[in-house]
Design a protein around this motif. Sequence first.
Motif, PDB file in Angstrom:
ATOM      1  N   GLN A 121       0.830  -1.205   0.000  1.00  0.00           N
ATOM      2  CA  GLN A 121       0.000   0.000   0.000  1.00  0.00           C
ATOM      3  C   GLN A 121       0.863   1.252   0.000  1.00  0.00           C
ATOM      4  O   GLN A 121       0.534   2.245  -0.654  1.00  0.00           O
ATOM      5  CB  GLN A 121      -0.956  -0.026   1.194  1.00  0.00           C
ATOM      6  N   MET A 122       1.988   1.218   0.709  1.00  0.00           N
ATOM      7  CA  MET A 122       2.895   2.357   0.736  1.00  0.00           C
ATOM      8  C   MET A 122       3.487   2.609  -0.649  1.00  0.00           C
ATOM      9  O   MET A 122       3.644   3.769  -1.050  1.00  0.00           O
ATOM     10  CB  MET A 122       4.011   2.135   1.760  1.00  0.00           C
ATOM     11  N   GLU A 123       3.778   1.569  -1.393  1.00  0.00           N
ATOM     12  CA  GLU A 123       4.305   1.735  -2.743  1.00  0.00           C
ATOM     13  C   GLU A 123       3.289   2.435  -3.647  1.00  0.00           C
ATOM     14  O   GLU A 123       3.652   3.289  -4.452  1.00  0.00           O
ATOM     15  CB  GLU A 123       4.729   0.390  -3.331  1.00  0.00           C
ATOM     16  N   VAL A 124       2.013   2.089  -3.505  1.00  0.00           N
ATOM     17  CA  VAL A 124       0.968   2.761  -4.285  1.00  0.00           C
ATOM     18  C   VAL A 124       0.920   4.237  -3.914  1.00  0.00           C
ATOM     19  O   VAL A 124       0.864   5.110  -4.783  1.00  0.00           O
ATOM     20  CB  VAL A 124      -0.411   2.092  -4.074  1.00  0.00           C
ATOM     21  N   LEU A 125       0.946   4.529  -2.624  1.00  0.00           N
ATOM     22  CA  LEU A 125       0.906   5.922  -2.182  1.00  0.00           C
ATOM     23  C   LEU A 125       2.138   6.707  -2.646  1.00  0.00           C
ATOM     24  O   LEU A 125       2.024   7.866  -3.045  1.00  0.00           O
ATOM     25  CB  LEU A 125       0.773   6.009  -0.667  1.00  0.00           C
TER      26      LEU A 125
END
Length: 161
Positions: A121-125
């Motif tokens: 999820q952090m990579e998407v953000l």
Amino acid sequence: MIKQKNPSGTYRPSYDRTPRYTVKQVAEMMEMSAYTIRYYENAGLIPDVDRSGGNARMFSDYTLGWLRLVHCLRMTGLPIEGVKHYIDLCQEGDSTIPERAELIFKQEKSLREQLRILKKQMEVLKYKKKFYQDLLDNRRPDSCNPLNYISASEPNIAPEE
């Protein structure tokens, strides 16, 4: 039994049961709400919390160790009932070490999975942050927003300006 972090980064037991901290002081020290601390204590998750003459909860370094452990287990997603079961096992003694170890191993596995998901999820953000920063820096329209690219054959679903 209950561990506290010392300056060298290792954990050591604290057996000091001298009551010295109020709920307010503990809340500030542990960056928790007073409500949460009272809730944990009322639920029987923090053994041996003393009371002052005015019936106020008073915590020792020993009970702070329990509180740290309880809060850690809750933050990993262990339900209150699971935390209570763990605390009860601790109080039963060494015969429960295998069951306590299994519970901790399962929580670690669960937390590792949560971390794996959070990293994705952090990579998407991070991607979206970079994308939007580029849009802001270059004053370009959002090419990913479908509302910016409606074909003439489609109904007009764009908001009126």
